[in-house]
Design an enzyme around this catalytic site. Structure first.
Site, short mmCIF file in Angstrom:
data_model
loop_
_atom_site.label_atom_id
_atom_site.label_comp_id
_atom_site.label_asym_id
_atom_site.label_seq_id
_atom_site.Cartn_x
_atom_site.Cartn_y
_atom_site.Cartn_z
N ASP A 24 0.83 -1.21 0.00
CA ASP A 24 0.00 0.00 0.00
C ASP A 24 0.87 1.26 0.00
O ASP A 24 2.01 1.25 0.46
CB ASP A 24 -0.92 -0.04 1.24
CG ASP A 24 -2.08 0.93 1.12
OD1 ASP A 24 -2.41 1.35 -0.02
OD2 ASP A 24 -2.66 1.28 2.15
N ASN A 26 1.18 3.42 -2.87
CA ASN A 26 1.67 3.83 -4.20
C ASN A 26 1.16 5.22 -4.57
O ASN A 26 1.92 6.05 -5.08
CB ASN A 26 1.19 2.85 -5.28
CG ASN A 26 1.80 1.48 -5.15
OD1 ASN A 26 2.72 1.29 -4.37
ND2 ASN A 26 1.28 0.52 -5.91
N HIS A 41 2.14 3.30 -8.96
CA HIS A 41 1.91 1.87 -9.26
C HIS A 41 3.05 1.33 -10.13
O HIS A 41 3.56 0.23 -9.90
CB HIS A 41 0.57 1.67 -9.98
CG HIS A 41 -0.61 2.09 -9.16
ND1 HIS A 41 -0.75 1.77 -7.84
CD2 HIS A 41 -1.72 2.82 -9.49
CE1 HIS A 41 -1.89 2.28 -7.38
NE2 HIS A 41 -2.49 2.92 -8.35
N SER A 70 -10.87 -7.05 -4.20
CA SER A 70 -12.20 -7.10 -4.82
C SER A 70 -12.91 -5.75 -4.69
O SER A 70 -13.87 -5.48 -5.40
CB SER A 70 -13.04 -8.24 -4.20
OG SER A 70 -12.87 -8.30 -2.80
N GLU A 71 -12.41 -4.88 -3.79
CA GLU A 71 -13.02 -3.56 -3.61
C GLU A 71 -12.32 -2.50 -4.47
O GLU A 71 -12.82 -1.37 -4.59
CB GLU A 71 -12.96 -3.14 -2.13
CG GLU A 71 -13.88 -3.95 -1.22
CD GLU A 71 -13.40 -5.37 -1.00
OE1 GLU A 71 -12.19 -5.57 -0.78
OE2 GLU A 71 -14.22 -6.31 -1.07
N LEU A 135 10.81 -20.68 -4.39
CA LEU A 135 9.94 -19.72 -3.70
C LEU A 135 8.57 -19.79 -4.36
O LEU A 135 8.47 -19.79 -5.59
CB LEU A 135 10.53 -18.31 -3.84
CG LEU A 135 9.68 -17.15 -3.30
CD1 LEU A 135 9.60 -17.20 -1.77
CD2 LEU A 135 10.26 -15.80 -3.73
C1 IPE Z 1 -5.46 -2.81 -0.06
O1 IPE Z 1 -5.12 -1.47 -0.27
C2 IPE Z 1 -5.43 -3.56 -1.33
C3 IPE Z 1 -4.14 -3.65 -2.02
C4 IPE Z 1 -2.98 -3.20 -1.63
C5 IPE Z 1 -4.20 -4.38 -3.24
P1 IPE Z 1 -6.22 -0.33 -0.37
O2 IPE Z 1 -5.48 0.95 -0.52
O3 IPE Z 1 -7.21 -0.67 -1.42
O4 IPE Z 1 -6.93 -0.43 1.06
P2 IPE Z 1 -7.92 0.57 1.78
O5 IPE Z 1 -9.04 0.87 0.83
O6 IPE Z 1 -7.15 1.81 2.10
O7 IPE Z 1 -8.36 -0.16 3.01
C1 IPE Z 2 -1.69 0.19 -3.30
O1 IPE Z 2 -1.45 1.55 -3.30
C2 IPE Z 2 -1.93 -0.37 -4.67
C3 IPE Z 2 -3.31 -0.85 -4.91
C4 IPE Z 2 -4.29 -0.82 -4.05
C5 IPE Z 2 -3.57 -1.40 -6.21
P1 IPE Z 2 -2.62 2.60 -3.28
O2 IPE Z 2 -3.02 2.90 -4.69
O3 IPE Z 2 -3.74 2.15 -2.41
O4 IPE Z 2 -1.91 3.85 -2.67
P2 IPE Z 2 -2.52 4.87 -1.61
O5 IPE Z 2 -2.98 4.06 -0.43
O6 IPE Z 2 -3.66 5.58 -2.29
O7 IPE Z 2 -1.38 5.79 -1.29
MG MG Z 3 -4.15 2.38 -0.43
#
Ligand code: IPE
Ligand code: IPE
Ligand code: MG
Length: 254
Positions: A24, A26, A41, A70-71, A135
């Protein structure tokens, strides 16, 4: 059959055997640099490479990465399509490297929602790396912990229709053998980068006794050094699985 931490106390080692990561931060990494979220990303792919390499070197057997929940379909369409493009690109470009490193790749989640080209690439990558054992890399894509439990329940009932009449026969094993990661031990170490302290519908069944490590570090900055910090933190945990500290210490000095 893989050990269940709630039925039997699993053997643990100082290096986690199974590491599960929510990659998380990115978007915030990119925004801080006045770049579009998608740049974060793209940059995150480097950290995936580094995590695979470091885990391979340090003797981790299973690495599971949450790439798309999935969300996450709730995000703007352009961001979702960029993420899909990156996934396709990674499968096209990285599989030979994985092959070379002895990495077996699997993708878990409801793959039926992906476009056919992506589904084909996933199937090819899985087949190509199926004989590797160094792995086990699992990418969770269109994955949700609740989806996983529901699909496991459906498969279990389909395979054993008599359970409808005898629900008392349903035990942990009957269900867990149909979960997406039934072939892997439960994660020893969970890492979430990006500062949030939540599980966001990741491996909710499997994380029952996992050690949870949260770091402020954004995923694109999460390099070998950061991963080693998490491993060092893990090494110092006392994993009790319901027992007292005294019991754990008596066993380890015997
Ligand atoms: C969780 O990250 C899913 C992935 C890293 C793929 P999110 O950024 O979607 O999570 P929430 O919405 O902040 O809980
Ligand atoms: C995680 O990074 C990647 C995915 C959920 C695909 P985010 O895109 O959620 O990055 P933040 O949380 O908005 O910084
Ligand atoms: Mg995020």
């Amino acid at each position: 059959m893989v050990t269940s931490s709630t039925i039997e106390i699993p053997t643990t080692t100082s290096v986690p055997q199974h590491v599960a990561i929510i990659m998380d931060g990115n978007g915030r990494w990119a925004s801080k640099r006045l770049l579009p979220r998608t740049a974060g990303h793209a940059r995150g792919v480097q950290s995936v490479r580094s995590a695979v390499e470091t885990c391979g070197t340090l003797g981790v057997r299973y690495l599971t990465l949450f790439a798309f929940s999935s969300e996450n379909w709730r995000r703007p369409a352009e961001e979702v399509s960029l993420l899909m493009r990156l996934f396709v690109q990674a499968l096209e470009r990285e599989v030979s490297r994985l092959q070379h490193q002895g990495v077996r790749l699997r993708v878990i989640g409801d793959l039926s929602a992906f476009e056919p080209k992506l589904q084909d690439l996933i199937a090819q990558a899985q087949a190509k790396t199926a004989h590797n054992d160094q792995l086990h890399l699992t990418i969770a894509a269109n994955y949700g912990g609740r989806w996983d439990m529901l699909q496991a329940m459906q498969k279990m009932m389909f395979a054993n229709p008599e359970l409808g009449k005898h629900p008392e026969r349903i035990d942990e094993h009957a269900l867990s053998e149909h979960l997406s990661m039934s072939w892997a031990p439960e994660p020893d170490l969970f890492i979430r980068t990006g500062g949030e302290q939540r599980v966001s519908n990741f491996l909710i069944w499997q994380l029952a006794y996992t050690e949870l490590f949260f770091t402020e570090c954004y995923w694109p900055d999460f390099n070998a050094e950061e991963l080693k910090k998490a491993f060092e933190w893990y090494r110092l945990r006392e994993r009790r699985f319901g027992r007292t500290s005294a019991q754990v210490n008596t066993l380890s000095t015997r």
